[in-house]
Motif scaffolding. Structure first.
Motif, PDB file in Angstrom:
ATOM      1  N   LEU A  38       0.279  -1.253   0.206  1.00 38.24           N
ATOM      2  CA  LEU A  38      -0.069  -0.090   0.165  1.00 38.24           C
ATOM      3  C   LEU A  38       0.538   1.291   0.105  1.00 38.24           C
ATOM      4  O   LEU A  38       0.599   2.436  -0.891  1.00 38.24           O
ATOM      5  CB  LEU A  38      -0.977  -0.064   0.858  1.00 38.24           C
ATOM      6  N   ASP A  39       2.144   1.199   0.624  1.00 41.30           N
ATOM      7  CA  ASP A  39       2.828   2.356   0.665  1.00 41.30           C
ATOM      8  C   ASP A  39       3.348   2.578  -0.422  1.00 41.30           C
ATOM      9  O   ASP A  39       3.068   3.910  -0.882  1.00 41.30           O
ATOM     10  CB  ASP A  39       4.102   2.333   2.099  1.00 41.30           C
ATOM     11  N   LEU A  40       4.170   1.704  -1.290  1.00 42.86           N
ATOM     12  CA  LEU A  40       5.023   1.770  -2.380  1.00 42.86           C
ATOM     13  C   LEU A  40       3.715   1.908  -3.634  1.00 42.86           C
ATOM     14  O   LEU A  40       3.944   2.656  -4.765  1.00 42.86           O
ATOM     15  CB  LEU A  40       5.544   0.023  -2.623  1.00 42.86           C
ATOM     16  N   ILE A  41       2.210   1.772  -3.281  1.00 43.47           N
ATOM     17  CA  ILE A  41       1.723   2.207  -4.381  1.00 43.47           C
ATOM     18  C   ILE A  41       1.215   3.895  -4.345  1.00 43.47           C
ATOM     19  O   ILE A  41       1.889   4.016  -5.225  1.00 43.47           O
ATOM     20  CB  ILE A  41       0.481   0.937  -4.417  1.00 43.47           C
ATOM     21  N   SER A  42       0.988   4.133  -3.386  1.00 37.71           N
ATOM     22  CA  SER A  42       1.177   5.246  -2.959  1.00 37.71           C
ATOM     23  C   SER A  42       1.941   5.906  -2.976  1.00 37.71           C
ATOM     24  O   SER A  42       2.020   7.412  -4.359  1.00 37.71           O
ATOM     25  CB  SER A  42       0.716   5.587  -0.790  1.00 37.71           C
ATOM     26  N   PHE A  43       3.714   5.671  -3.643  1.00 35.02           N
ATOM     27  CA  PHE A  43       4.696   5.973  -3.997  1.00 35.02           C
ATOM     28  C   PHE A  43       4.582   6.409  -5.178  1.00 35.02           C
ATOM     29  O   PHE A  43       5.273   7.130  -5.611  1.00 35.02           O
ATOM     30  CB  PHE A  43       5.968   5.276  -2.912  1.00 35.02           C
ATOM     31  N   LEU A  44       5.163   4.954  -6.352  1.00 35.01           N
ATOM     32  CA  LEU A  44       4.599   4.999  -7.032  1.00 35.01           C
ATOM     33  C   LEU A  44       4.155   6.278  -7.496  1.00 35.01           C
ATOM     34  O   LEU A  44       3.880   6.480  -8.506  1.00 35.01           O
ATOM     35  CB  LEU A  44       4.149   4.030  -7.278  1.00 35.01           C
ATOM     36  N   GLU A  45       2.275   6.035  -7.585  1.00 35.68           N
ATOM     37  CA  GLU A  45       1.720   7.580  -7.923  1.00 35.68           C
ATOM     38  C   GLU A  45       1.885   8.697  -7.730  1.00 35.68           C
ATOM     39  O   GLU A  45       1.374   8.953  -8.398  1.00 35.68           O
ATOM     40  CB  GLU A  45      -0.147   7.066  -7.349  1.00 35.68           C
ATOM     41  N   GLU A  46       2.348   8.950  -6.425  1.00 38.23           N
ATOM     42  CA  GLU A  46       2.318   9.989  -6.357  1.00 38.23           C
ATOM     43  C   GLU A  46       3.437  11.024  -7.118  1.00 38.23           C
ATOM     44  O   GLU A  46       3.495  11.566  -7.576  1.00 38.23           O
ATOM     45  CB  GLU A  46       2.410  10.171  -5.185  1.00 38.23           C
ATOM     46  N   PHE A  76       4.975   9.326  -9.712  1.00 37.03           N
ATOM     47  CA  PHE A  76       5.291   9.316 -11.371  1.00 37.03           C
ATOM     48  C   PHE A  76       4.557   9.715 -11.403  1.00 37.03           C
ATOM     49  O   PHE A  76       4.149   9.830 -12.918  1.00 37.03           O
ATOM     50  CB  PHE A  76       6.084   7.593 -11.351  1.00 37.03           C
ATOM     51  N   ARG A  77       3.212  10.151 -10.813  1.00 33.78           N
ATOM     52  CA  ARG A  77       1.993  10.752 -11.038  1.00 33.78           C
ATOM     53  C   ARG A  77       1.486   9.543 -12.554  1.00 33.78           C
ATOM     54  O   ARG A  77       0.734   9.856 -13.780  1.00 33.78           O
ATOM     55  CB  ARG A  77       2.199  11.577 -12.055  1.00 33.78           C
ATOM     56  N   VAL A  78       1.414   8.278 -12.015  1.00 33.87           N
ATOM     57  CA  VAL A  78       0.760   7.314 -12.469  1.00 33.87           C
ATOM     58  C   VAL A  78      -0.772   6.589 -11.794  1.00 33.87           C
ATOM     59  O   VAL A  78      -0.973   7.295 -10.086  1.00 33.87           O
ATOM     60  CB  VAL A  78       1.234   6.246 -12.867  1.00 33.87           C
ATOM     61  N   SER A  79      -1.794   6.370 -12.353  1.00 33.71           N
ATOM     62  CA  SER A  79      -2.802   5.615 -11.503  1.00 33.71           C
ATOM     63  C   SER A  79      -2.944   3.366 -11.576  1.00 33.71           C
ATOM     64  O   SER A  79      -2.986   3.753 -12.335  1.00 33.71           O
ATOM     65  CB  SER A  79      -4.044   5.941 -11.835  1.00 33.71           C
ATOM     66  N   ILE A  80      -2.740   3.329 -10.119  1.00 28.63           N
ATOM     67  CA  ILE A  80      -2.307   1.628 -10.494  1.00 28.63           C
ATOM     68  C   ILE A  80      -3.997   1.678  -9.870  1.00 28.63           C
ATOM     69  O   ILE A  80      -4.502   1.490  -9.265  1.00 28.63           O
ATOM     70  CB  ILE A  80      -1.190   1.451  -9.492  1.00 28.63           C
ATOM     71  N   LEU A  85       6.760  -1.659 -14.744  1.00 26.20           N
ATOM     72  CA  LEU A  85       5.170  -1.555 -14.519  1.00 26.20           C
ATOM     73  C   LEU A  85       5.029   0.370 -14.673  1.00 26.20           C
ATOM     74  O   LEU A  85       3.988   0.746 -15.216  1.00 26.20           O
ATOM     75  CB  LEU A  85       3.950  -1.765 -12.927  1.00 26.20           C
ATOM     76  N   VAL A  86       5.530   0.998 -14.074  1.00 25.69           N
ATOM     77  CA  VAL A  86       5.483   2.334 -13.998  1.00 25.69           C
ATOM     78  C   VAL A  86       5.978   2.604 -15.087  1.00 25.69           C
ATOM     79  O   VAL A  86       5.727   4.028 -15.634  1.00 25.69           O
ATOM     80  CB  VAL A  86       7.152   2.817 -12.883  1.00 25.69           C
ATOM     81  N   GLU A  87       6.803   2.472 -16.079  1.00 25.30           N
ATOM     82  CA  GLU A  87       6.964   2.833 -17.578  1.00 25.30           C
ATOM     83  C   GLU A  87       6.251   2.569 -18.295  1.00 25.30           C
ATOM     84  O   GLU A  87       5.747   3.208 -18.743  1.00 25.30           O
ATOM     85  CB  GLU A  87       8.827   2.163 -17.892  1.00 25.30           C
ATOM     86  N   ARG A  88       5.105   1.521 -18.495  1.00 26.28           N
ATOM     87  CA  ARG A  88       4.252   1.182 -18.724  1.00 26.28           C
ATOM     88  C   ARG A  88       3.629   2.223 -18.405  1.00 26.28           C
ATOM     89  O   ARG A  88       2.771   2.323 -19.897  1.00 26.28           O
ATOM     90  CB  ARG A  88       4.283  -0.462 -18.431  1.00 26.28           C
ATOM     91  N   LEU A  89       3.320   2.238 -17.963  1.00 22.87           N
ATOM     92  CA  LEU A  89       2.632   3.025 -17.108  1.00 22.87           C
ATOM     93  C   LEU A  89       2.400   4.774 -17.394  1.00 22.87           C
ATOM     94  O   LEU A  89       1.238   5.521 -17.445  1.00 22.87           O
ATOM     95  CB  LEU A  89       1.801   3.238 -15.301  1.00 22.87           C
ATOM     96  N   ARG A  90       3.748   5.027 -17.737  1.00 18.37           N
ATOM     97  CA  ARG A  90       4.016   6.710 -17.736  1.00 18.37           C
ATOM     98  C   ARG A  90       3.798   6.403 -19.800  1.00 18.37           C
ATOM     99  O   ARG A  90       3.865   7.538 -19.410  1.00 18.37           O
ATOM    100  CB  ARG A  90       5.623   7.412 -17.560  1.00 18.37           C
TER     101      ARG A  90
END
Length: 77
Positions: free
Chosen positions: A38-46, A48-52, A71-76
């Motif tokens: 949950l912490d990791l997802i919040s960090f990634l979304e904030e 890298f400005r992605v929505s998981i 995942l981050v590269e694909r969502l960006r």
């Protein structure tokens, strides 16, 4: 700083352990728990400005450093 470096730094901060093998299963190694995700997802979304989505929350995407970076590269893109 690259996406990989930012994620690696965050996981090291979260777990107090460096991830030296990007293909290491972070759950099987005992580095991440379900609460850490949950912490990791919040960090990634904030950061890298992605929505998981719920579909993205799986062992392939979040179980390894390589998976998280992919995942981050694909969502960006």
């Amino acid at each position: 700083m690259t996406v990989r470096e930012q994620i690696s730094d965050y996981i090291r901060e979260l777990t107090h352990e460096p991830v030296t093998d990007p293909s290491l299963n972070l759950f099987e190694a005992g580095l991440l728990t379900s609460l850490d995700v949950l912490d990791l997802i919040s960090f990634l979304e904030e950061t890298f400005r992605v929505s998981i989505s719920e579909d993205d929350v799986n062992m392939e995407s979040l179980g390894t450093m390589n998976g998280v970076v992919s995942l981050v590269e694909r969502l960006r893109s």
